[in-house]
Design an enzyme around this catalytic site. Structure first.
Site, mmCIF file in Angstrom:
data_model
loop_
_atom_site.group_PDB
_atom_site.id
_atom_site.type_symbol
_atom_site.label_atom_id
_atom_site.label_comp_id
_atom_site.label_asym_id
_atom_site.label_seq_id
_atom_site.Cartn_x
_atom_site.Cartn_y
_atom_site.Cartn_z
ATOM 1 N N GLY A 1 -98.179 69.219 23.598
ATOM 2 C CA GLY A 1 -98.106 70.557 23.014
ATOM 3 C C GLY A 1 -99.396 70.872 22.276
ATOM 4 C CB ILE B 1 -100.571 67.981 17.707
ATOM 5 C CG1 ILE B 1 -100.196 68.954 16.582
ATOM 6 C CG2 ILE B 1 -101.384 66.824 17.135
ATOM 7 C CD1 ILE B 1 -99.253 68.379 15.525
ATOM 8 N NE ARG C 1 -90.998 64.880 11.340
ATOM 9 C CZ ARG C 1 -92.152 65.459 11.002
ATOM 10 N NH1 ARG C 1 -93.283 64.785 11.121
ATOM 11 N NH2 ARG C 1 -92.184 66.682 10.522
ATOM 12 C CG ASP D 1 -99.429 59.494 9.647
ATOM 13 O OD1 ASP D 1 -99.824 59.054 8.547
ATOM 14 O OD2 ASP D 1 -99.173 60.697 9.845
ATOM 15 C CD GLU E 1 -92.154 59.251 7.081
ATOM 16 O OE1 GLU E 1 -92.724 58.643 8.003
ATOM 17 O OE2 GLU E 1 -92.471 60.400 6.707
ATOM 18 C CG HIS F 1 -95.728 61.560 7.175
ATOM 19 N ND1 HIS F 1 -94.428 61.732 7.540
ATOM 20 C CD2 HIS F 1 -96.400 62.604 7.733
ATOM 21 C CE1 HIS F 1 -94.302 62.824 8.275
ATOM 22 N NE2 HIS F 1 -95.505 63.372 8.405
ATOM 23 N N GLY G 1 -100.944 62.474 8.321
ATOM 24 C CA GLY G 1 -101.527 63.113 9.503
ATOM 25 C C GLY G 1 -102.237 64.418 9.195
HETATM 26 P P1 NAP Z 1 -95.303 71.339 20.161
HETATM 27 O O1 NAP Z 1 -96.491 72.213 20.393
HETATM 28 O O2 NAP Z 1 -93.957 71.936 20.148
HETATM 29 O O3 NAP Z 1 -95.360 70.172 21.268
HETATM 30 C C1 NAP Z 1 -94.327 69.274 21.465
HETATM 31 C C2 NAP Z 1 -94.533 68.551 22.802
HETATM 32 O O4 NAP Z 1 -93.530 67.532 22.915
HETATM 33 C C3 NAP Z 1 -94.397 69.469 24.018
HETATM 34 O O5 NAP Z 1 -95.402 69.154 24.939
HETATM 35 C C4 NAP Z 1 -93.024 69.110 24.585
HETATM 36 O O6 NAP Z 1 -93.021 69.301 25.996
HETATM 37 C C5 NAP Z 1 -92.923 67.629 24.211
HETATM 38 N N1 NAP Z 1 -91.542 67.175 24.107
HETATM 39 C C6 NAP Z 1 -90.530 67.726 23.382
HETATM 40 N N2 NAP Z 1 -89.399 67.044 23.570
HETATM 41 C C7 NAP Z 1 -89.675 66.055 24.448
HETATM 42 C C8 NAP Z 1 -88.893 65.038 25.057
HETATM 43 N N3 NAP Z 1 -87.589 64.892 24.805
HETATM 44 N N4 NAP Z 1 -89.510 64.184 25.914
HETATM 45 C C9 NAP Z 1 -90.822 64.318 26.195
HETATM 46 N N5 NAP Z 1 -91.619 65.264 25.629
HETATM 47 C C10 NAP Z 1 -91.046 66.122 24.785
HETATM 48 O O7 NAP Z 1 -95.431 70.562 18.791
HETATM 49 P P2 NAP Z 1 -96.766 70.173 17.981
HETATM 50 O O8 NAP Z 1 -97.205 71.320 17.167
HETATM 51 O O9 NAP Z 1 -97.739 69.539 18.928
HETATM 52 O O10 NAP Z 1 -96.166 69.074 16.972
HETATM 53 C C11 NAP Z 1 -95.526 67.934 17.463
HETATM 54 C C12 NAP Z 1 -94.876 67.147 16.352
HETATM 55 O O11 NAP Z 1 -95.835 66.395 15.640
HETATM 56 C C13 NAP Z 1 -94.170 67.939 15.251
HETATM 57 O O12 NAP Z 1 -92.907 68.408 15.647
HETATM 58 C C14 NAP Z 1 -94.078 66.920 14.134
HETATM 59 O O13 NAP Z 1 -92.871 66.182 14.222
HETATM 60 C C15 NAP Z 1 -95.266 65.994 14.410
HETATM 61 N N6 NAP Z 1 -96.293 66.108 13.354
HETATM 62 C C16 NAP Z 1 -96.586 65.032 12.590
HETATM 63 C C17 NAP Z 1 -97.547 65.149 11.611
HETATM 64 C C18 NAP Z 1 -97.925 63.994 10.747
HETATM 65 O O14 NAP Z 1 -98.289 64.212 9.607
HETATM 66 N N7 NAP Z 1 -97.886 62.780 11.247
HETATM 67 C C19 NAP Z 1 -98.194 66.361 11.393
HETATM 68 C C20 NAP Z 1 -97.877 67.425 12.185
HETATM 69 C C21 NAP Z 1 -96.930 67.290 13.176
HETATM 70 P P3 NAP Z 1 -91.647 69.576 26.790
HETATM 71 O O15 NAP Z 1 -90.897 70.613 26.030
HETATM 72 O O16 NAP Z 1 -92.059 69.996 28.170
HETATM 73 O O17 NAP Z 1 -90.913 68.277 26.839
HETATM 74 C C1 8YV Z 2 -96.547 67.063 6.692
HETATM 75 C C2 8YV Z 2 -95.814 66.955 9.140
HETATM 76 O O1 8YV Z 2 -96.759 65.810 6.128
HETATM 77 O O2 8YV Z 2 -96.282 69.157 9.803
HETATM 78 C C3 8YV Z 2 -95.554 68.179 9.931
HETATM 79 O O3 8YV Z 2 -94.615 68.140 10.752
HETATM 80 O O4 8YV Z 2 -95.212 65.948 9.336
HETATM 81 C C4 8YV Z 2 -96.896 66.959 8.124
HETATM 82 O O5 8YV Z 2 -97.851 67.910 8.370
HETATM 83 C C5 8YV Z 2 -95.231 67.481 6.214
HETATM 84 O O6 8YV Z 2 -94.483 68.306 7.005
HETATM 85 C C6 8YV Z 2 -95.416 68.098 4.843
HETATM 86 O O7 8YV Z 2 -94.257 68.021 4.195
#
Ligand code: NAP
Ligand code: 8YV
Length: 315
Positions: A150, A152, A228, A252, A257, A275, A277
């Site tokens: 998606g 990211i 996650r 991360d 957590e 965490h 990111g």
């Molecule tokens: P996004 O644009 O909605 O992208 C999600 C991707 O995951 C899509 O390509 C989707 O494709 C795929 N997906 C969803 N369900 C799936 C499944 N069951 N099997 C395989 N692929 C699947 O989201 P994003 O903005 O990139 O963010 C992604 C996630 O990163 C967030 O929801 C959050 O949990 C995490 N995140 C973490 C941090 C951190 O601090 N570590 C920060 C920001 C975000 P399909 O629908 O085709 O499957």
């Molecule tokens: C943040 C995240 O740490 O955007 C997310 O999904 O995991 C991180 O950017 C968090 O959501 C802030 O509370």
């Protein structure tokens, strides 16, 4: 003034813009029983991806009109229940893509080039007494699989491109991207050396990365999770890292957590982050600003700027 319930922390900059427009009530500071008695006043909630909105808070706020989430991931919010009650939920897509991608790269580079080990080598004084440190593995030209392509995931692929990787990906449906698609995750794990997890959390992705995926990645394989903790079976991960079925992991996020299992913390073949990111001043400021933009836009003309898909039809 309308009443806003604040769940978790907000930045000073967010408070400075919200305070003139809302009476802010901080959930963790409310006297016992306040929510039961006054919850009907609350029209807006500001929360984050970790704390979400607990069911008892949803119930105590019958006149809730909108929820603003500080984070792009919103698995801690029951968006089905919100949609059923006509409550739009905003989140913070895109503004953190670059930062989270940098975090993924940082973990990959740190593991290939043994950053922790070599930093410790210099600090311990061993360089002077024992000579040069052992060689490491290059991060160049690797086969990299991205689980989630998606916003990211695509930014991770873009930032990785200077390392001349061969990029593979797995999602439920193929995307219009110039990388090799795998309909099956185990097949992709067999084909790559690094597996980066960047899907949403929640029930649909729970333990997608299981023992079979980790075994397929193999003894020289590397798992990176910036999504996650729930997406990876942490017990299976620890076992695979302990007995060498998986080479390395850069994490991360964790299943429970901020608790990180002692067994994971004892391992040398892992790089662990709390965490962070999106955790830079610059990116958190952009996220905070977008949360406030959403809340004020809803207050002024009922429009949510960056709704989660489940409630996009509501504003
Ligand atoms: P996004 O644009 O909605 O992208 C999600 C991707 O995951 C899509 O390509 C989707 O494709 C795929 N997906 C969803 N369900 C799936 C499944 N069951 N099997 C395989 N692929 C699947 O989201 P994003 O903005 O990139 O963010 C992604 C996630 O990163 C967030 O929801 C959050 O949990 C995490 N995140 C973490 C941090 C951190 O601090 N570590 C920060 C920001 C975000 P399909 O629908 O085709 O499957
Ligand atoms: C943040 C995240 O740490 O955007 C997310 O999904 O995991 C991180 O950017 C968090 O959501 C802030 O509370």
């Amino acid at each position: 003034m309308p009443d806003l319930l604040q769940i978790g922390g907000i930045t000073d900059a967010m408070r400075a813009r919200l305070a003139p427009r809302f009476d802010i009530h901080v959930l963790s500071e409310l006297p016992e029983g306040w929510l039961t008695e006054h919850g009907d006043k609350i029209t807006h909630v500001a929360t984050n991806g970790h704390d979400g909105v607990p069911a008892h808070v949803m119930e105590a706020c019958p006149n809730l009109k909108m929820i603003g989430c500080y984070g792009v991931g919103y698995d801690a919010i029951d968006t089905g229940a919100c949609a059923a009650r006509g409550i739009p939920v905003s989140h913070t897509p895109d503004v953190l893509n670059s930062e989270v991608a940098t975090t993924a790269l940082m973990l990959i580079l740190g593991l290939f080039r043994e950053l922790r080990r070599d930093d410790a080598y210099v600090r311990s004084g061993r360089w002077e007494h024992d000579g040069n440190s052992a060689l490491t593995r290059s991060a160049d030209g690797r086969k990299i699989g991205i689980l989630g392509m998606g916003r990211i995931g695509q930014e991770i692929a873009r930032k990785l491109s200077v390392f001349d990787p061969e990029i593979h990906y797995h999602t439920r449906s193929a995307k219009d991207v110039p990388y090799t698609y795998h309909a099956n995750l185990v097949d992709m794990a067999e084909a790559v050396e690094v597996l980066i997890v960047i899907t949403p959390g929640g029930a649909a992705t729970h333990h997608l990365v299981n023992e079979a995926v980790l075994n397929a990645l193999g003894p020289d394989g590397m798992l990176i999770n910036v999504a996650r903790g729930s997406v990876v079976d942490e017990t299976a991960l620890i076992a695979a890292l302990q007995d060498g079925r998986l080479g390395q992991a850069g994490l991360d996020v964790f299943e429970a957590e901020p608790h990180v299992p002692e067994a994971l913390r004892q391992l040398d073949n892992v790089l662990l982050l709390p965490h962070v990111g999106s955790g830079t001043h610059e990116t958190r400021a952009a996220m905070g600003s977008l949360v406030v933009d959403n809340l004020l836009s809803h207050l002024d003309d009922g429009k949510v700027l960056t709704s989660v898909p489940e409630t996009a039809h509501l504003s």
